[in-house]
Design a protein around this motif. Structure first.
Motif, short mmCIF file in Angstrom:
data_model
loop_
_atom_site.label_atom_id
_atom_site.label_comp_id
_atom_site.label_asym_id
_atom_site.label_seq_id
_atom_site.Cartn_x
_atom_site.Cartn_y
_atom_site.Cartn_z
N THR A 47 46.62 55.46 46.56
CA THR A 47 47.44 55.64 45.37
C THR A 47 48.85 55.10 45.59
N ALA A 48 49.38 55.34 46.77
CA ALA A 48 50.74 54.89 47.06
C ALA A 48 50.83 53.39 47.10
N GLU A 49 49.69 52.71 47.39
CA GLU A 49 49.73 51.27 47.52
C GLU A 49 49.41 50.54 46.23
N ARG A 50 49.13 51.28 45.18
CA ARG A 50 48.83 50.63 43.91
C ARG A 50 50.09 49.99 43.34
N LYS A 51 50.00 48.70 43.13
CA LYS A 51 51.15 47.98 42.58
C LYS A 51 50.64 47.02 41.52
N PRO A 52 51.45 46.80 40.51
CA PRO A 52 51.03 45.84 39.50
C PRO A 52 50.89 44.46 40.12
N SER A 53 49.79 43.78 39.86
CA SER A 53 49.61 42.43 40.37
C SER A 53 49.99 41.45 39.28
N LYS A 54 51.05 40.70 39.53
CA LYS A 54 51.57 39.82 38.48
C LYS A 54 52.09 38.54 39.11
N GLY A 55 51.31 37.46 39.04
CA GLY A 55 51.75 36.20 39.58
C GLY A 55 52.89 35.63 38.75
N ILE B 213 44.49 48.63 43.86
CA ILE B 213 44.60 49.73 44.80
C ILE B 213 45.35 49.34 46.07
N HIS B 214 45.56 48.05 46.28
CA HIS B 214 46.29 47.59 47.46
C HIS B 214 46.91 46.24 47.15
N SER B 215 48.05 45.96 47.76
CA SER B 215 48.77 44.72 47.46
C SER B 215 47.98 43.48 47.85
N ARG B 216 47.06 43.61 48.82
CA ARG B 216 46.31 42.43 49.24
C ARG B 216 45.34 41.95 48.15
N TYR B 217 45.11 42.79 47.14
CA TYR B 217 44.23 42.40 46.05
C TYR B 217 45.01 42.00 44.80
N ARG B 218 46.31 41.84 44.92
CA ARG B 218 47.12 41.61 43.72
C ARG B 218 46.79 40.28 43.03
N PHE B 219 46.20 39.32 43.78
CA PHE B 219 45.87 38.04 43.17
C PHE B 219 44.43 37.96 42.69
N VAL B 220 43.67 39.04 42.82
CA VAL B 220 42.27 39.02 42.37
C VAL B 220 42.16 38.71 40.88
N PRO B 221 42.97 39.34 39.99
CA PRO B 221 42.88 38.96 38.57
C PRO B 221 43.18 37.49 38.32
N LEU B 222 44.21 36.96 39.00
CA LEU B 222 44.57 35.55 38.82
C LEU B 222 43.47 34.63 39.34
N LEU B 223 42.93 34.95 40.51
CA LEU B 223 41.87 34.12 41.09
C LEU B 223 40.60 34.18 40.24
N PHE C 60 39.33 33.52 47.60
CA PHE C 60 38.92 34.78 46.98
C PHE C 60 38.59 35.82 48.04
N PRO C 61 39.16 37.04 47.96
CA PRO C 61 38.93 38.07 48.97
C PRO C 61 37.63 38.83 48.73
N GLU C 62 37.12 39.44 49.79
CA GLU C 62 35.97 40.33 49.67
C GLU C 62 36.46 41.71 49.26
N THR C 63 35.77 42.35 48.30
CA THR C 63 36.22 43.65 47.78
C THR C 63 35.21 44.76 47.94
N VAL C 64 34.02 44.46 48.41
CA VAL C 64 32.96 45.47 48.44
C VAL C 64 33.33 46.65 49.35
N GLY C 65 34.20 46.42 50.34
CA GLY C 65 34.62 47.50 51.23
C GLY C 65 35.31 48.63 50.48
#
Length: 543
Positions: free
Chosen positions: A38-46, A58-68, A283-288
C-alpha cells in the motif's frame, strides 16, 4: 481525478474511504506485506501522457505497465490495419489473374497488376470472400488450439511469456504473407492458408489482449481505474486504425492502379518485428503479484484478527451465487451464458468488421479498395472517441449511479448489443453511400460490447483466476471468428446469387440477429446475479 471520488461508488456501506485491492484488508492492522504494498502505490504517469488520467499501481516498478500495454496494442493494430485492406486487394489481384487466365485473356501478361477496376466481377468477388474466409478459418482454428494451454501457461510461467508467444506468432504470419504473395503465380493461392498456422503457438489478438488485462489486474488495485484502462487500451487499436488505413491506401496505390499491396505487407512485417522486440525487452512480468495476493489472502484466512473481518474475493457475498458447483467463481450456467454471448457477438462483429465494411461497399457501390480503406479509417476515428472519451465516462458514471462496477459494465453491455443490432440493419438495408456511412456510424457506437463484457467478467472473478477465465472465454471469441470466416462468404454468396440487390446485405441482417442473442444471454446473467445478490444481502457492492 481524486482516487476516493473514483472508487466511492464501489465501497461497502460504512467502510473506510481508503481504497484497497479487491479482497485485501481495509483496516490499519493488515499484514506487513499488504502495508508495504500500500505504501508503494503511486500514480503511474509517463511524461508523454501528462494529460491522460494517472493509474495507481502497487509498486513503482510497474508504473509503465499502462503505457506499455497501450503501446503494444497501438503497434499491433498499426501493423494489422496497414495490411488489412491490402491483403484483400492482394487476394483479389491473384484471383483476378486466375480468372483472366481461364479466359485466355491477354491481360494475364500483367500478372498481379491487372487494373483493379477490371476485377469487380461477381465470380472474382465470391472467390475472394471464400479465400479470405478460409485463411481466417485456419488462423482462428490454430489460435483456438493454441489458446487451450495458454491460460495455464499464463498462471504458471507468466503473462509476459504468453504475450511474447503471441507477438512471435504475428511476426511469422506477416513474413509468410509477404513471401507467399511475392511468389505468386509460381506459388498457388492456397499456400496463403498456411499463414494462419503460427496461431498454434501464440493464439490471436484476443489472447494477447486478455493477458494485458490480466497484467493490469495483477498490479492495479483500484477497480474503476482498471476498467478505464481496459477502455483506454482498447482505444489504442482505434487510434492506430484512424490513420493506418489511409497510409495503407496510399502504399497499395503507388502505381495509381491499386497494384502495390506488397509494400503494405513489407511495412506490416517491420512493425510486427518492432512490437515483438518491445514485448521481449520492456514489458515486465506481473504474475508474481497475483501469487503474493493469493498467499496474503490465505494467511489472513488462517489468522484471527481483532479488527473488522474482511471479505475475500471468493466470499459468496462478492461472487454471484450459482445453483450449480462454482466454476472459476462464476458458476457453470453463468459461464456458459457469457461464453455464448461472446461467441455470437464475435461472429457478428468479425463478419462485419473483416468482410462487411471492406467488401460490401466494393460490391454494392462499386468502390475501390483504397476507397474502402477510408471507411476503415473513419471507423477508427469514431471508435477512438468512443473508447477513449465516451465509454470511460459512461463507466465511471454508471459505477456511481448504480453503486456497482459490475452493474455499470452490465448496462453498457446491454446498450452496446442493442446499438450493434440497429446499426447492422441500417447498413444491410442501405441503398446509397451516405446511408451506408450513416449505418456504420450507428453500428460503431455499439462496438464497446466485447470490452465491456471482459471488464464485467473481471469484476466478478478473484484475481488468482482472472487469467484462466479470460483465456477460457477468449476461446469463445476465437470460435465466433472461426464461424464468421466460414459463414460470411456463404451468406454473401447466397445474397449475390439471389439476383436481388437488397439481399447483398443479408450478412448484416444475420449479424443483427446474433447481437440480439448476445443481449439475451447477457441479460439472463444479469438477472441471475441480481436475484442471487438479493438473496445474499443487498448491502454488498462489487469491488
Amino acid at each position: 481525478m481524486p482516487e476516493e471520488n473514483e472508487t466511492s461508488p464501489l465501497l461497502r456501506r460504512g467502510s473506510s474511504s481508503t481504497p484497497t485491492p479487491s479482497g485485501s484488508s481495509s483496516s490499519k492492522s493488515a499484514t506487513s506485506t499488504a502495508t508495504s504494498d500500500t505504501a508503494e502505490r503511486k500514480p503511474s504517469k509517463g511524461w508523454l501522457f501528462a494529460r491522460l488520467p494517472s493509474f495507481t499501481t502497487i509498486h513503482s516498478r510497474y508504473r509503465f505497465v499502462p503505457l506499455l500495454g497501450c503501446t503494444l496494442i497501438f503497434t499491433n493494430e498499426a501493423e494489422y490495419f496497414i495490411k488489412q485492406v491490402a491483403s484483400m486487394r492482394a487476394l483479389e489481384a491473384m484471383h483476378c489473374y486466375n480468372y483472366y487466365l481461364e479466359l485466355n485473356s491477354p491481360l494475364v501478361e500483367l500478372g498481379k497488376h491487372i487494373p483493379e477496376r477490371l476485377c469487380k466481377i461477381d465470380t472474382v468477388q465470391k472467390q475472394l470472400a471464400r479465400s479470405a474466409g478460409l485463411i481466417m478459418f485456419v488462423r482462428m482454428l490454430s489460435a483456438m488450439l493454441g489458446a487451450i494451454p495458454l491460460g495455464w501457461v499464463a498462471d504458471r510461467a507468466g503473462r509476459k511469456v504468453v504475450l511474447v508467444l503471441h507477438k512471435v506468432n504475428v511476426t511469422i504470419a506477416c513474413g509468410l504473407w509477404l513471401c507467399l504473395y511475392l511468389g505468386f503465380p509460381k506459388v498457388p493461392i492456397w499456400t496463403l492458408y498456411l499463414s494462419g498456422l503460427p496461431g498454434v503457438i501464440g493464439g490471436n489478438f484476443d489472447v494477447g489482449l486478455s493477458m494485458l488485462f490480466a497484467s493490469y489486474t495483477d498490479v492495479m488495485p483500484v477497480a474503476t481505474e482498471r476498467a478505464s484502462l481496459f477502455f483506454l487500451t482498447t482505444s489504442m487499436q482505434y487510434l492506430a486504425q484512424t490513420f493506418s488505413p489511409s497510409i495503407g491506401a496510399f502504399l497499395m496505390n503507388l502505381d495509381g492502379k491499386g497494384g502495390t499491396p506488397q509494400v503494405n505487407l513489407a511495412v506490416s512485417f517491420a512493425i510486427a518485428v518492432l512490437t515483438a522486440l518491445i514485448t521481449i525487452f520492456l514489458f515486465p512480468e506481473t504474475v508474481g503479484e497475483s501469487r503474493k495476493h493469493a498467499a496474503s489472502l490465505a494467511q489472513q484466512s488462517t489468522s484471527p484478527s481483532s479488527s473488522s473481518p474482511t471479505i475475500a474475493p471468493d466470499d459468496p457475498k462478492l461472487n454471484p451465487p450459482s445453483t450449480s458447483t462454482p466454476l472459476f467463481g462464476l458458476g457453470l450456467p453463468n459461464l456458459i451464458l457469457l461464453f455464448t454471448s461472446i461467441f455470437v457477438a464475435a461472429t457478428g462483429i468479425k463478419s462485419i468488421d473483416f468482410f462487411g465494411l471492406i467488401q460490401y461497399p466494393v460490391i454494392k457501390f462499386a468502390w475501390t479498395f483504397p476507397q474502402a480503406s477510408y471507411i476503415v479509417a473513419t471507423q477508427g476515428f469514431l471508435m477512438l472517441l468512443h473508447f477513449s472519451l465516451l465509454l470511460p465516462l459512461l463507466n465511471t458514471l454508471a459505477a456511481r449511479w448504480l453503486r456497482s462496477t459490475a452493474a455499470g459494465h452490465f448496462a453498457i453491455m446491454l446498450a452496446s448489443a442493442a446499438i450493434l443490432a440497429l446499426g447492422s440493419v441500417v447498413i444491410g438495408a442501405s441503398d446509397s453511400g451516405p446511408v451506408f456511412v450513416g449505418g456504420v456510424v450507428v453500428y460503431l457506437f455499439g462496438e464497446g460490447l466485447p470490452t465491456a463484457t471482459q471488464a464485467y467478467i473481471v469484476s466478478l472473478v478473484e484475481k488468482g483466476r482472472v487469467a484462466r477465465v479470460m483465456a477460457t472465454l477468449s476461446m469463445a471469441s476465437i470460435g465466433g471468428k472461426l464461424v464468421a470466416s466460414i459463414a460470411f462468404p456463404e451468406v454473401l454468396a447466397w445474397g449475390l446469387d439471389s439476383g436481388r440487390r437488397a439481399l447483398v446485405g443479408l450478412p448484416f441482417f444475420v449479424a443483427a440477429g446474433l447481437f440480439a442473442v448476445s443481449a439475451g444471454c447477457v441479460g439472463t446473467v444479469g438477472v441471475r446475479v441480481g436475484v442471487g445478490r438479493g438473496r445474499k444481502g443487498k448491502g454488498v457492492e462489487e469491488v
